[in-house]
Design an enzyme around this catalytic site. Structure first.
Site, PDB file in Angstrom:
ATOM      1  N   SER A 364     115.886  94.740  11.189  1.00 12.69           N
ATOM      2  CA  SER A 364     114.750  94.031  10.606  1.00 12.69           C
ATOM      3  C   SER A 364     115.019  92.561  10.831  1.00 12.69           C
ATOM      4  CB  SER A 364     114.638  94.324   9.110  1.00 12.69           C
ATOM      5  OG  SER A 364     113.694  93.441   8.551  1.00 12.69           O
ATOM      6  N   ARG A 365     114.145  91.927  11.622  1.00 12.00           N
ATOM      7  CA  ARG A 365     114.415  90.529  11.955  1.00 12.00           C
ATOM      8  C   ARG A 365     114.071  89.594  10.799  1.00 12.00           C
ATOM      9  NH1 ARG A 365     114.024  92.477  17.301  1.00 12.00           N
ATOM     10  NH2 ARG A 365     111.784  92.782  17.340  1.00 12.00           N
ATOM     11  N   VAL A 366     113.498  90.120   9.733  1.00 12.92           N
ATOM     12  CA  VAL A 366     113.278  89.302   8.541  1.00 12.92           C
ATOM     13  C   VAL A 366     114.389  89.626   7.549  1.00 12.92           C
ATOM     14  CG1 VAL A 366     111.759  88.874   6.588  1.00 12.92           C
ATOM     15  CG2 VAL A 366     110.804  89.111   8.878  1.00 12.92           C
TER      16      VAL A 366
END
Ligand SMILES: Nc1ncnc2c1ncn2[C@@H]1O[C@H](COP(=O)(O)OP(=O)(O)O)[C@@H](O)[C@H]1O
Ligand SMILES: [Mg+2]
Length: 499
Positions: A364-366
């Site tokens: 998850s890039r967040v």
């Protein structure tokens, strides 16, 4: 006698002066050819993209593409009675959906027509299905989580409000289940959920609706359904119109979660319509605009700035792959458009891991930015510990470990695996998740039988629920104070004794 100057004629003269002479211009179109839900129509030069047109047989369609000498119309009703020569007229209206509170709890088609035997939504307002995405200045950073209730996701791949997280994997690996569990977990949140079925089997769609009816909050959920048997035009519209419904809530400061199940089928429909309308095929026979199609859809997911009300639209697109091939055209496109992916795997599913999420390939890039500090502080080491365990497990097949430290790590890893395992429809609330991970980190679980852990997971929530000190706890803080921390661990001890 009355002459031409008779004042009695003045009103008549005035009317003659105002009258517009000339032929009344009405465009009259005609079907040139029709196949598989796509009609080629001649004679509507003024037609607009996405405009609804009606066939003289009564059915409707929308303008899919504009060519130099004709337009391509995707049918929105069964078109068995449409043939070459059928008349077509413009409506001047763009394809749109009814919006508002009235669509909550409903099962609708992509034009807002009821599929649940209920009345037509009593909404006077409609929005076009295609709308521009919010601009950069209207957006805010993604900083709050959408809790999925799945420990493995919330701890390792936290999804933020306004994020786009792809769920990708082979068929029958639990992709839909992850999304549906997430919708069901919103029963206790302020998030409205929309499930969009594109090209799915009727029985599978019914399964999802029943699960939400039984375990979720139907009155906070909306279903937009264009199943496999629906006109290709409807399947094509489904994700766009569902997004317009979502945006109405988002633009009023509310929070919406939208599941597109699935965009591989959507891409296939787009390809089918493009081939029928003779657009030049590109890679894997998809037309050149397939990337743009999904990019402009997923761009509409967003977290709005405070000035715009602070609402959010979180998107969980689903994509199906074959033989684990993540580098196929559509999945790679979607991965590059999303802010991360949850990868499910056939081999993990076969090995009875549920949910069958591949920790190594998922991201998850967040992620951490969308986790509450309380969760972040207990989940920090989890991924590394678990990854090391999986690696050691692989090698331990070639012989045991004598080393005590190794044995301890294996033991810890087995407990992590047991914690992350979760059957369908058994979401864990944030406090339970934090408690389980704290207990793991403190070594409280190391000597607990692996089988006991499943029971611990079901026992803990009722212990917390029985004590108002826990139910009033604010977990959206940076860190838990020491008293709370020890109260939580004590609750785990109690649960273990009774488990
Ligand atoms: N966490 C889980 N625990 C137990 N069974 C599961 C779980 N997730 C999925 N399944 C089962 O696996 C099957 C496939 O799941 P589904 O979500 O439909 O897969 P997909 O959408 O990837 O095709 C279903 O029968 C479902 O009940
Ligand atoms: Mg599915």
């Amino acid at each position: 006698m009355t002459g031409p100057t008779d004042p009695a004629l003045d009103p008549l003269k005035a009317r003659i002066a105002e009258a517009q002479l000339g032929a009344e211009a009405e465009e009259r179109g005609k079907v040139i050819a029709i196949a598989d839900g796509l009609a080629t129509v001649d004679g509507l030069p003024g037609a607009e993209l996405n405009e609804i047109v009606t066939f003289s047989t009564g059915g409707r369609g929308f303008v899919l593409t504009l060519e130099e000498n004709h337009i391509n119309v995707a049918c929105l009703d069964p078109a068995d009675d449409v043939s070459a020569g059928t008349r077509v007229v413009r409506t001047g209206q763009l394809a749109s959906v009814p919006i508002g509170e009235g669509v909550l709890g409903r099962v609708l088609d992509p034009l807002g027509r009821p599929l649940d035997k209920g009345p037509v939504p009593d909404s006077t307002e409609r929005l076009p299905v295609e709308r521009p995405a919010p601009s950069i200045i209207d957006r805010d950073f993604v900083s709050e989580p959408v809790e999925t209730g799945l420990l493995v996701v919330d701890a390792l791949f936290a999804i933020g409000r306004g994020q786009r997280e792809l769920i990708v994997g082979e068929r029958q690996t639990g992709k839909t289940s992850i999304a549906v569990d997430t919708i069901i977990n919103q029963a206790n949140s302020d998030i409205i959920s929309i499930y969009v079925a594109i090209g799915q089997r009727t029985s599978a769609v019914r399964h999802v609706i029943d699960a939400v009816r039984e375990h979720g909050r139907m009155e906070r959920t909306i279903f937009i359904v264009a199943e496999a048997s629906a006109e290709p035009g409807l399947q094509w519209l489904a994700p766009f119109s569902a997004t317009s419904i979502a945006e109405w809530f988002r633009d009023r400061g509310q929070h919406v979660l939208i599941v597109y199940d699935d965009l591989t089928k959507h891409a296939a429909t787009h390809r089918e319509l493009a081939l029928l309308s003779r657009q030049p095929p590109g890679r894997e026979a998809y037309p050149g605009d397939i990337f743009y199609l999904h990019a402009r859809l997923l761009e509409r997911a967003s977290k709005l700035s405070k000035a715009r009300g602070g609402g959010s639209l979180t998107a969980l697109p689903i994509a199906e792959i074959e033989a684990g091939n993540l580098s196929a055209y559509i999945p790679t496109n979607l991965i590059s458009i999303s802010d991360g992916q949850i990868v499910t795997s056939q081999s993990l599913f076969a090995a009875n891991q549920r949910p069958a999420i591949d920790i190594g390939l998922s991201v998850s890039r967040v992620g951490g930015k969308a986790q509450w500090g309380t969760m972040k502080s207990v989940s920090g080491r989890l991924r590394l510990d678990y990854a090391q365990y999986l690696e050691m497990k692989l090698f331990s097949r070639f012989g045991g470990f004598g080393d005590d430290a190794m044995t301890a790590r294996m033991k810890r890893g087995e407990r992590i695996a047991a914690l992350l395992a979760q059957p369908r429809l058994s979401p864990l609330d944030l406090l339970t998740q934090i408690a389980l991970l704290s207990a793991l980190n403190e070594g409280l679980l190391d000597d607990v039988d692996v089988e006991e852990i499943a029971r611990l997971k079901t026992a803990l929530p009722s212990i917390f629920a029985a004590d108002s000190a826990f139910s009033e706890l604010d977990l959206t803080t940076a860190k838990l104070d020491e008293d709370t921390q020890s109260a939580i661990l004590e609750a785990v001890q109690t649960a273990l004794k009774h488990a």
